[in-house]
Design an enzyme around this catalytic site. Structure first.
Site, short mmCIF file in Angstrom:
data_model
loop_
_atom_site.label_atom_id
_atom_site.label_comp_id
_atom_site.label_asym_id
_atom_site.label_seq_id
_atom_site.Cartn_x
_atom_site.Cartn_y
_atom_site.Cartn_z
N GLU A 73 1.37 -5.64 2.20
CA GLU A 73 2.70 -5.61 1.65
C GLU A 73 3.01 -4.42 0.77
O GLU A 73 1.99 -3.62 0.56
CB GLU A 73 1.99 -6.64 0.35
CG GLU A 73 3.12 -6.91 -0.73
CD GLU A 73 2.89 -7.71 -1.85
OE1 GLU A 73 3.79 -8.60 -2.60
OE2 GLU A 73 1.59 -8.24 -2.00
N LYS A 141 9.95 -12.71 -0.09
CA LYS A 141 8.75 -13.12 -0.80
C LYS A 141 9.65 -14.25 -1.70
O LYS A 141 10.45 -14.03 -2.57
CB LYS A 141 7.94 -12.49 -1.64
CG LYS A 141 6.75 -12.78 -2.31
CD LYS A 141 6.27 -11.72 -3.22
CE LYS A 141 4.71 -12.21 -3.65
NZ LYS A 141 4.02 -11.16 -4.04
N CYS A 177 1.29 -12.55 0.09
CA CYS A 177 0.42 -12.28 -0.94
C CYS A 177 0.52 -13.80 -1.86
O CYS A 177 -0.21 -14.51 -1.39
CB CYS A 177 0.97 -11.08 -1.85
SG CYS A 177 -0.27 -10.66 -3.01
#
Length: 293
Positions: A73, A141, A177
């Protein structure tokens, strides 16, 4: 007595499936794709240094016969909110065009977590670039971390769309994540996008190392999908990342794993036949109660 397959983190990392499934794998004339996860550290705010690291790992992957490499990330800026605020870029400049050139140079597909600036908004993004240097998929995200000192909400806008893309016989579902904590995203990718490989670019912190491996295993097992996790190492802005990047097969077997504290390239082969074999033995998608959920 200590379980013979429990590693130093207390996780069963050396588990193997029943003998008949293992034999079936060996008996199949498997057409496999070699993939890799790059576990790297970043230099916050130093794009050129980070690109040198990325290129080095891409070159090593190509030399090993890898067709797809996954990076963690925010590899262009590092994971520091003030640094990201200053250095985040659009995909017409910054890291993405250079990642496209690397993909073409090495004839290697690349998935990486990168900053994504659009006007006044900054997204925590993930790009999938094919071996010809073309952007094939883009993910922003959807689940933003809220726990201090990693509260992403003041900086990032949340994405509102899931993303997947075909690569040969595989359909890759993109995640970043914290998304691992939400089983709904992987189930939606598996059911609605027909994903059979989950890809996660991560900067997961050290205090919750055990959660990372357990959640990754759960997402792979419950969806009978491969899962490729590329996590960060090093320390950015006081936050230390826990590594332990991993590649997990659809049965929940860890086929490649990295350490908790150093840069590494891990590799494994993925196979459509293995996915079909696991799903054929236990047809969980057919047994879902869609009348209830």
């Amino acid at each position: 007595m200590e379980h013979p397959n429990v590693n130093r983190l207390g996780l069963i990392a050396a588990y193997r499936p029943p003998c008949d499934l293992a034999f079936h794998r060996n008996a199949l004339q498997i057409e496999a794709m070699k993939i890799a996860a790059a576990q790297i550290a970043c230099a916050p705010g130093d794009l050129e240094a980070n690109l040198r690291t990325i290129k080095d790992f891409a070159s090593r992957a190509k030399d090993a016969g890898v067709e797809l490499i996954v990076f963690p990330e925010m590899i262009d800026t590092g994971y520091s909110m003030p640094v990201i605020q200053k250095h985040a870029s659009s995909w017409t400049e910054g890291a993405v065009p250079q990642l496209q050139e690397m993909a073409k140079q090495f004839s290697l597909a690349i998935i990486a977590g990168v900053s994504d600036r659009e006007g006044p908004r900054i997204y925590n993004g993930q790009v999938f670039i094919d071996a010809g240097g073309n952007i094939r998929a883009k993910y922003r995200k959807t689940h933003l971390v809220t726990a201090a000192p990693l509260d992403e909400r003041p900086l990032f806008a949340a994405g509102d769309t899931f993303a997947s893309c075909k690569l040969d016989k595989f359909n890759l579902g993109l995640t970043i994540c914290y998304d691992l904590r939400f089983p709904e995203i992987c189930r939606a990718l598996a059911v609605e996008h027909s994903a059979n490989v989950f890809v996660n670019s991560s900067a997961w912190p050290l205090p919750r190392l055990d959660h990372l491996r357990i959640l990754a295993l759960a997402r792979a097992i419950e969806n009978q999908c491969y899962l490729v996790l590329a996590n960060r190492v090093g320390t950015d802005d006081g936050v230390t990342f826990c590594g332990t990047s991993v590649i997990i097969d659809p049965y929940g077997v860890i086929v490649a794993a990295a350490s908790a504290d150093r840069e590494e390239l891990i590799q494994a082969e993925i196979s459509e036949e293995v996915i079909n074999s696991v799903r054929g033995r236990m047809a969980v998608f057919d047994h879902r109660r869609q009348d209830l959920y």
